[in-house]
Scaffold this motif. Structure first.
Motif, short mmCIF file in Angstrom:
data_model
loop_
_atom_site.label_atom_id
_atom_site.label_comp_id
_atom_site.label_asym_id
_atom_site.label_seq_id
_atom_site.Cartn_x
_atom_site.Cartn_y
_atom_site.Cartn_z
N ARG A 3 0.82 -1.22 0.00
CA ARG A 3 0.00 0.00 0.00
C ARG A 3 0.85 1.26 0.00
O ARG A 3 0.39 2.32 -0.35
CB ARG A 3 -0.95 0.01 1.20
N ASN A 4 2.11 1.13 0.37
CA ASN A 4 3.00 2.29 0.37
C ASN A 4 3.76 2.45 -0.94
O ASN A 4 4.63 3.29 -1.04
CB ASN A 4 3.98 2.20 1.55
N SER A 5 3.45 1.60 -1.92
CA SER A 5 4.12 1.67 -3.22
C SER A 5 3.09 1.90 -4.33
O SER A 5 2.79 1.01 -5.11
CB SER A 5 4.87 0.38 -3.50
N PRO A 6 2.54 3.10 -4.39
CA PRO A 6 1.51 3.35 -5.41
C PRO A 6 2.12 3.46 -6.80
O PRO A 6 3.32 3.69 -6.95
CB PRO A 6 0.93 4.71 -4.98
N ARG A 7 1.28 3.23 -7.78
CA ARG A 7 1.68 3.45 -9.17
C ARG A 7 1.21 4.83 -9.57
O ARG A 7 0.11 5.24 -9.23
CB ARG A 7 1.02 2.42 -10.08
N ILE A 8 2.02 5.54 -10.30
CA ILE A 8 1.65 6.85 -10.82
C ILE A 8 1.14 6.64 -12.23
O ILE A 8 1.81 6.01 -13.05
CB ILE A 8 2.87 7.81 -10.86
N LYS A 9 -0.04 7.14 -12.51
CA LYS A 9 -0.59 7.12 -13.86
C LYS A 9 -0.98 8.54 -14.21
O LYS A 9 -2.00 9.04 -13.76
CB LYS A 9 -1.81 6.20 -13.96
N ARG A 102 9.77 13.80 -6.87
CA ARG A 102 9.50 14.89 -5.94
C ARG A 102 8.26 14.68 -5.09
O ARG A 102 8.08 15.33 -4.08
CB ARG A 102 9.40 16.22 -6.68
N GLY A 103 7.41 13.76 -5.53
CA GLY A 103 6.19 13.49 -4.77
C GLY A 103 6.29 12.28 -3.88
O GLY A 103 5.31 11.88 -3.26
N ALA A 104 7.47 11.67 -3.79
CA ALA A 104 7.63 10.42 -3.03
C ALA A 104 7.19 10.57 -1.57
O ALA A 104 6.50 9.69 -1.04
CB ALA A 104 9.08 9.94 -3.11
N ASP A 105 7.56 11.65 -0.93
CA ASP A 105 7.17 11.84 0.47
C ASP A 105 5.66 11.97 0.62
O ASP A 105 5.06 11.39 1.53
CB ASP A 105 7.86 13.08 1.07
N ASP A 106 5.04 12.72 -0.28
CA ASP A 106 3.59 12.88 -0.22
C ASP A 106 2.87 11.57 -0.52
O ASP A 106 1.87 11.23 0.12
CB ASP A 106 3.13 13.97 -1.19
N LEU A 107 3.39 10.82 -1.50
CA LEU A 107 2.79 9.52 -1.80
C LEU A 107 2.90 8.57 -0.61
O LEU A 107 1.95 7.85 -0.28
CB LEU A 107 3.47 8.90 -3.02
N ALA A 108 4.04 8.57 0.05
CA ALA A 108 4.23 7.72 1.23
C ALA A 108 3.30 8.15 2.36
O ALA A 108 2.73 7.31 3.07
CB ALA A 108 5.69 7.76 1.69
N ALA A 109 3.13 9.46 2.53
CA ALA A 109 2.25 9.97 3.60
C ALA A 109 0.80 9.55 3.35
O ALA A 109 0.09 9.15 4.28
CB ALA A 109 2.36 11.49 3.68
N ILE A 110 0.36 9.62 2.11
CA ILE A 110 -1.00 9.18 1.79
C ILE A 110 -1.13 7.68 2.04
O ILE A 110 -2.11 7.22 2.63
CB ILE A 110 -1.37 9.53 0.33
N GLY A 111 -0.13 6.91 1.64
CA GLY A 111 -0.15 5.47 1.86
C GLY A 111 -0.21 5.11 3.34
O GLY A 111 -0.90 4.17 3.73
N ALA A 112 0.48 5.88 4.17
CA ALA A 112 0.49 5.61 5.61
C ALA A 112 -0.88 5.85 6.22
O ALA A 112 -1.20 5.28 7.26
CB ALA A 112 1.54 6.48 6.29
N LEU A 113 -1.69 6.67 5.61
CA LEU A 113 -3.02 6.98 6.13
C LEU A 113 -4.09 5.98 5.66
O LEU A 113 -5.22 6.03 6.14
CB LEU A 113 -3.43 8.40 5.71
N MET A 114 -3.71 5.09 4.78
CA MET A 114 -4.68 4.14 4.24
C MET A 114 -4.92 3.00 5.21
O MET A 114 -4.07 2.65 6.02
CB MET A 114 -4.20 3.61 2.89
N ARG A 115 -6.09 2.44 5.10
CA ARG A 115 -6.50 1.30 5.93
C ARG A 115 -5.73 0.06 5.48
O ARG A 115 -5.51 -0.15 4.31
CB ARG A 115 -8.00 1.08 5.76
#
Length: 120
Positions: A3-9, A102-115
């Motif tokens: 969940r902490n490794s999203p794909r960017i599309k 450049r968005g890696a930190d924000d992507l990780a932060a969103i992933g950390a908030l996921m169920r």
């Protein structure tokens, strides 16, 4: 996938009207690689008609075409990605890298908030 490794599309929507996303970018790459709209379409699991329709849509949206094609015949047809097409791909890829890097930190932060998912 973790969940902490999203794909960017990346999906760019223009009023041209044009939507430029990973599918059309891949189609351009494959046309460049194979020199053929039909071969590129086959590699992507789509009909020649669908691939040609996407090429026409992209060509109509830009000031100069992204793909130049010639009809088949005795010598066979073919297609090439134009200089403009390669520029579009370059900029599209650069935007994807920018979001990923450049968005890696924000992507990780969103992933950390996921169920947490309990896949069994």
């Amino acid at each position: 996938m973790d969940r902490n490794s999203p794909r960017i599309k990346l999906r760019l929507e223009y009023d041209a009207p044009l939507v430029l996303g990973p599918g059309k970018a891949q189609l351009l790459r494959l046309i460049g690689e194979h020199g053929s709209i039909s071969a590129a379409g086959r590699r992507m699991g789509m009909s020649y008609k669908r691939a040609w329709s996407l090429v026409e849509e992209m060509n109509a949206a830009f000031a100069s075409p992204l793909v130049d094609s010639s009809r088949g015949g005795a010598g066979g047809g073919g297609a090439t990605v134009t200089a403009t097409g390669w520029q579009v791909l370059h900029h599209f890829d650069a935007l994807e890298r920018l979001l990923r890097d450049r968005g890696a930190d924000d992507l990780a932060a969103i992933g950390a908030l996921m169920r947490e998912r309990n896949d069994v």
